[in-house]
Enzyme design. Structure first.
Site, PDB file in Angstrom:
ATOM      1  N   SER A   1      -5.735 -20.580 -18.577  1.00  8.36           N
ATOM      2  CA  SER A   1      -5.022 -21.857 -18.640  1.00  8.36           C
ATOM      3  C   SER A   1      -4.188 -22.056 -17.390  1.00  8.36           C
ATOM      4  O   SER A   1      -3.962 -21.117 -16.620  1.00  8.36           O
ATOM      5  CB  SER A   1      -4.095 -21.894 -19.863  1.00  8.36           C
ATOM      6  OG  SER A   1      -2.978 -21.034 -19.663  1.00  8.36           O
ATOM      7  N   CYS A   2      -3.707 -23.278 -17.206  1.00  2.00           N
ATOM      8  CA  CYS A   2      -2.867 -23.571 -16.047  1.00  2.00           C
ATOM      9  C   CYS A   2      -1.588 -22.741 -16.094  1.00  2.00           C
ATOM     10  O   CYS A   2      -1.126 -22.242 -15.059  1.00  2.00           O
ATOM     11  CB  CYS A   2      -2.539 -25.061 -15.984  1.00  2.00           C
ATOM     12  SG  CYS A   2      -1.808 -25.735 -17.505  1.00  2.00           S
TER      13      CYS A   2
ATOM     14  N   THR B   1       0.211 -33.980 -21.886  1.00  2.00           N
ATOM     15  CA  THR B   1      -1.218 -33.975 -21.573  1.00  2.00           C
ATOM     16  C   THR B   1      -1.959 -34.915 -22.518  1.00  2.00           C
ATOM     17  O   THR B   1      -1.372 -35.525 -23.412  1.00  2.00           O
ATOM     18  CB  THR B   1      -1.807 -32.557 -21.691  1.00  2.00           C
ATOM     19  OG1 THR B   1      -1.630 -32.082 -23.031  1.00  2.00           O
ATOM     20  CG2 THR B   1      -1.133 -31.589 -20.725  1.00  2.00           C
TER      21      THR B   1
ATOM     22  N   GLY C   1      -0.488 -19.969 -25.933  1.00  2.00           N
ATOM     23  CA  GLY C   1      -0.980 -18.595 -25.863  1.00  2.00           C
ATOM     24  C   GLY C   1      -0.966 -18.049 -24.455  1.00  2.00           C
ATOM     25  O   GLY C   1      -1.478 -16.952 -24.194  1.00  2.00           O
TER      26      GLY C   1
ATOM     27  N   ARG D   1       7.112 -29.474 -24.427  1.00  2.00           N
ATOM     28  CA  ARG D   1       6.430 -30.616 -23.818  1.00  2.00           C
ATOM     29  C   ARG D   1       7.480 -31.681 -23.498  1.00  2.00           C
ATOM     30  O   ARG D   1       8.237 -32.100 -24.372  1.00  2.00           O
ATOM     31  CB  ARG D   1       5.361 -31.160 -24.757  1.00  2.00           C
ATOM     32  CG  ARG D   1       4.186 -30.203 -24.990  1.00  2.00           C
ATOM     33  CD  ARG D   1       3.443 -29.922 -23.683  1.00  2.00           C
ATOM     34  NE  ARG D   1       2.265 -29.092 -23.889  1.00  2.00           N
ATOM     35  CZ  ARG D   1       1.017 -29.569 -23.946  1.00  2.00           C
ATOM     36  NH1 ARG D   1       0.791 -30.869 -23.832  1.00  2.00           N
ATOM     37  NH2 ARG D   1      -0.006 -28.749 -24.115  1.00  2.00           N
TER      38      ARG D   1
END
Length: 338
Positions: free
Chosen positions: A151-152, A182, A212, A234
């Site tokens: 992931s990023c 996102t 994760g 977020r």
């Protein structure tokens, strides 16, 4: 030397940004795109105009069966199932699986039926080997047909954690990523059965969420398995996120000594992956930054010589997509395809 021929499945946020990064590379060429939900004309529009990254720097035209980008033909398909995509028609050998749907080895492997050679999942995978450039990419072996670029957030955290663990040994740590919203989030409050808070409007709220990413670091750095976990907040920004890693270290070190170790790594073995800055930056300053992890020397703090909070930024769209291209280039070299 001929460029590596790449196909992209899923022309969403990451698919398009991967395409933009590929257009800047002399090592890879996107020869085919598949997306069952859009036509070439709309794909051209979305590629050309981007609210975050600006207009595409190049020429885009549409033809009957696809796009012509910077005088190069890009075949466009509208297949729903990966096994139906005729990648062999265009010679696409390395497929970027960016739908967010086919993220297991079994599902992603369906691309091989259409003539693909390897599949790179642009998301974490439950069972495909995950590789983070600069951290564990050298453990790739040519027998692997499906791999994940993680992931990023893992791409930001892992290089930083690697340096700290190599130099000072991490005993345990907690990570928080303050993450831009996102595509999975809502523009207005809406239903989200599995994550009630995640259903609240992205532009008005700070939303606690799970991730994760920290645990995944244990998969790419086995020595850290079980030593890191984390969460996400977020926030109402469109792009660029920041990792806060708070950890206990075994080898005592002042914050200045830790900064020095990171700066040395950023200029040597992790050059191009990890960056070091003492500038007074904010998130928008890093839109389009190629580095997986930008260590903010002035943002971190230490309580004592064994307990420290480290801060690193990342463009969660652009830098991650650049690593997808880098990973393809690396594995193609190992496979003898370039």
């Amino acid at each position: 030397m001929a460029p590596i021929k790449v196909g992209i499945n899923g022309f969403g946020r990451i698919g398009r940004i991967v395409f933009r990064n590929a257009a800047q590379s002399c090592e890879v060429e996107v020869v085919a795109v598949n997306d069952p939900f859009i036509e070439p004309e709309y794909a051209a529009y979305m590629l050309k105009y981007d609210s975050t990254h600006g207009q595409f720097n190049g020429d885009i035209q549409t033809v009957e069966d696809g796009l012509v980008v910077n005088s190069r033909n890009v075949k466009f398909y509208n297949k729903r199932n990966p096994e139906e995509i005729p990648w062999a028609e265009t010679g696409a050998e390395y497929i970027v699986e960016s739908t967010g749907v086919f993220t297991t080895t079994e599902k992603a492997k369906a691309h091989l039926k259409g003539g693909a050679k390897k599949v790179i999942i642009s998301a974490p995978s439950a069972d495909a080997p995950m590789f983070v450039m600069g951290v564990n990419h050298k453990s790739y072996t040519t027998d692997l047909e499906v791999i994940s670029n993680a992931s990023c957030t893992t791409n930001c955290l892992a290089p930083l954690a690697k340096v700290i663990n190599d130099e000072f040994t991490i005993i345990e740590g907690l990570m928080t990523t303050i993450h831009s919203y996102t595509a999975t989030q809502k523009t207005v409050d809406g239903p989200s059965a599995k994550d009630w808070r995640g259903g609240r409007t992205a532009a008005q709220n700070i939303i606690p969420s799970s991730t994760g990413a920290a645990k995944a670091v244990g998969k790419v750095i086995p020595a850290l398995n079980g030593k890191l976990t984390g969460m996400a907040m977020r926030v109402p920004t469109a792009n660029v996120s920041v990792v806060d890693l708070t950890c206990r270290i075994e080898k005592s070190a002042t914050y200045d000594e830790i900064k020095k170790a990171i700066k040395i790594a950023a200029g040597n073995e992790l050059q191009g992956i990890l960056s070091y800055t003492e500038d007074e930056i904010v998130s928008t300053d890093l839109i389009g930054n190629n580095h997986s992890s930008i260590f903010d020397a002035k943002a971190g703090i230490s309580l004592n010589d064994n307990f420290v909070k480290l801060v690193a930024w990342y463009d969660n769209e652009w830098a991650y997509s650049r690593r997808v291209i880098d990973l393809i280039s690396y594995i193609a070299g190992k496979d003898g395809s370039k």
